[in-house]
Design an enzyme around this catalytic site. Structure first.
Site, PDB file in Angstrom:
ATOM      1  N   GLU A 159       3.456 -38.569 -79.633  1.00 23.71           N
ATOM      2  CA  GLU A 159       2.623 -38.702 -78.375  1.00 23.71           C
ATOM      3  C   GLU A 159       1.018 -38.214 -78.722  1.00 23.71           C
ATOM      4  O   GLU A 159       0.458 -37.362 -78.264  1.00 23.71           O
ATOM      5  CB  GLU A 159       3.133 -38.052 -77.408  1.00 23.71           C
ATOM      6  CG  GLU A 159       4.303 -38.080 -76.548  1.00 23.71           C
ATOM      7  CD  GLU A 159       4.726 -37.495 -75.403  1.00 23.71           C
ATOM      8  OE1 GLU A 159       4.238 -36.521 -74.991  1.00 23.71           O
ATOM      9  OE2 GLU A 159       5.621 -38.109 -74.722  1.00 23.71           O
ATOM     10  N   GLU A 268      11.714 -41.533 -75.516  1.00 28.73           N
ATOM     11  CA  GLU A 268      11.967 -40.317 -74.481  1.00 28.73           C
ATOM     12  C   GLU A 268      12.036 -40.902 -73.281  1.00 28.73           C
ATOM     13  O   GLU A 268      11.181 -41.759 -72.765  1.00 28.73           O
ATOM     14  CB  GLU A 268      10.876 -39.275 -74.595  1.00 28.73           C
ATOM     15  CG  GLU A 268      10.668 -38.548 -75.913  1.00 28.73           C
ATOM     16  CD  GLU A 268       9.562 -37.419 -75.679  1.00 28.73           C
ATOM     17  OE1 GLU A 268       9.125 -37.101 -74.449  1.00 28.73           O
ATOM     18  OE2 GLU A 268       9.094 -36.883 -76.463  1.00 28.73           O
TER      19      GLU A 268
END
Length: 333
Positions: A159, A268
């Site tokens: 991320e 995710e």
């Protein structure tokens, strides 16, 4: 997953490009289906920290349980500064890397895939990584012990966010160069984008306009995106926007993958234990399966021995996602 928000909310043989056994998801296939293992990146405000106090590794006894339920991939989250301390150009820490190697070797010995994921958001010692040569050196060091294990995958970093878009692209390319440069040629690499690599913002964030430029001499890139189902997409609430939100948030990214001849994976995802979220989760997985020409799979967030009563815990035997949600997402007999 954005940890600052989490803790506010919760204190097969080598793949090459051949397809491993496909897991049926309610009649729809996913090449990869699995879970994030999270805990080795905990306590990142205390570096290097103390094993068992600030951070933990993963309960290997749970891996066969997950595999028996149809999972075949495990994303092993870790902290860069513990693995290669002090400098991106430095050596592996023998203790932390020894734990990682034990985890990887056990998972892959069972025929499952182990994804190595520095959970650092494009930062090193809390500073944005601007040294692409150093990032390349880091990845060469990390990949070297696993260069002959085709069941290992490399996730360039978790991320990236609030960084120049060109830097995110350059760091991903540096990671690819470092991994391939030491002869790790049989493994998939999963680049991640800016803006928390969200599937729903893949185009609007600028990822779509820039990330396709990445080059891999082995042609084994799988673009990793994350997708949560709450209103702000942060994964901090069990309330899903509606029963089709997972699929809806995948559409633009799916079109990008198709138009650019790329592969993707949801690194995710999660949703709450309620009717709206369960419908959204099933619908999203079905959509991924229906578009398996570009989507290779998905990994739940998260398992790990320290998650306790976390709202999305997949940790056996009592995590709510393990007991209540996973049975509803498993293949039909």
């Amino acid at each position: 997953m954005r940890f600052t928000q989490i803790f506010l909310a919760a204190t097969t043989a080598a793949l090459a490009l051949s397809v491993p056994t496909k897991l049926k998801k309610r009649g729809h296939k996913l090449r990869f289906f699995g879970v994030n293992e999270s805990g080795a990146e905990f306590g990142n405000q205390n570096l290097p920290g103390v094993y068992g106090h600030d951070y933990t590794w993963y309960d290997l006894s749970t891996i066969p349980e997950f595999i028996n339920k149809g999972m075949n991939i495990f994303r092993l989250n870790l902290q860069m500064e513990r693995l290669v301390p002090n400098s991106l150009y430095g050596p592996l820490d023998p203790y932390y890397s020894g734990n990682l190697t034990e985890q990887v070797n056990y998972i892959t010995s069972l025929g499952a895939f182990a994804m190595i994921c520095p959970h650092n958001y494009g930062r090193y010692y809390n500073t944005i990584i601007n040294d692409t040569a150093g990032f390349e050196a880091f990845w060469a060091t990390v990949a070297k012990p696993f260069q002959n294990n085709a069941l290992v995958m490399f996730d360039t970093n978790n991320e990236y966010h609030d960084m120049p878009q060109s830097l995110v692209v350059d760091l991903n390319q540096a990671a690819i160069n470092g991994i391939r440069g030491i002869g790790a040629n049989s493994q998939y690499i999963t680049p991640e984008g800016n803006s928390y690599t969200g599937a729903w913002t893949w185009i609007s964030s600028g990822n779509g306009a820039t990330m396709g430029a990445l080059k891999d001499p082995q042609n084994k890139l799988i673009y990793q995106m994350h997708q949560y189902l709450d209103s702000d997409g942060s994964g901090t609430s069990t309330t899903c926007v509606n029963s089709t939100i997972f699929e809806n948030r995948l559409v633009a990214a799916t079109q990008w993958l198709q138009q650019n001849n790329k592969l993707g994976i949801i690194g995710e995802f999660a949703g709450g234990d309620n009717a709206t979220c369960l419908a959204a989760l099933e619908g999203g997985l079905k959509y991924l399966g229906d578009n398996d020409n570009v989507w290779t799979g998905a990994m739940w967030w998260a398992a790990g021995p320290w998650w306790g009563d976390y709202i999305f815990s997949m940790e056996p035997p009592s995590g709510i996602a393990y007991t209540d949600i996973l049975p509803k997402l498993l293949p039909d007999d």
